[in-house]
Design a protein around this motif. Structure first.
Motif: not given
Length: 106
Positions: A16-19, A56-70, A85-94
């Protein structure tokens, strides 16, 4: 596009993080913008944006959103990226910690 080539995403990275990282990298390539140019448009430091696309790590949604908008994604495209991103969080688990990526430009 200026800048050095990106380091390949390590094969052992959770899928999920890779994707998500691959999507962010493709988004940056398609935009033709460097991380420094994205920094100017997003308000996040180039290093923060680069780490978001590193896998290396799943970024926060605000970073992803800013990246996409920029990078110039339309609202529907940004919504699809947020869904990924939501799917990545869900599929990655705890076992995956979603790290905050501070360093917003002031």
């Amino acid at each position: 596009m200026p800048g050095r080539p990106e380091t390949p995403i390590h094969p052992g990275v959770d899928s999920p993080v890779r994707e998500l990282a691959e999507q962010l990298r493709e988004l940056r390539r398609a935009s033709g913008l460097s991380y420094r140019a994205l920094q100017q448009r997003s308000g996040y430091r180039a290093g923060t944006l680069s780490r978001a696309a590193s896998g290396r790590q799943l970024p926060t949604m605000p970073v992803v959103a800013a990246f996409a908008e920029a990078a110039g994604l339309s609202a529907p495209e940004r919504a699809r990226l947020e869904e990924l991103w939501q799917q990545s969080v869900s599929r990655s688990g705890d076992h995956l910690h979603v790290h905050a990526m501070p360093a917003v430009l002031v």
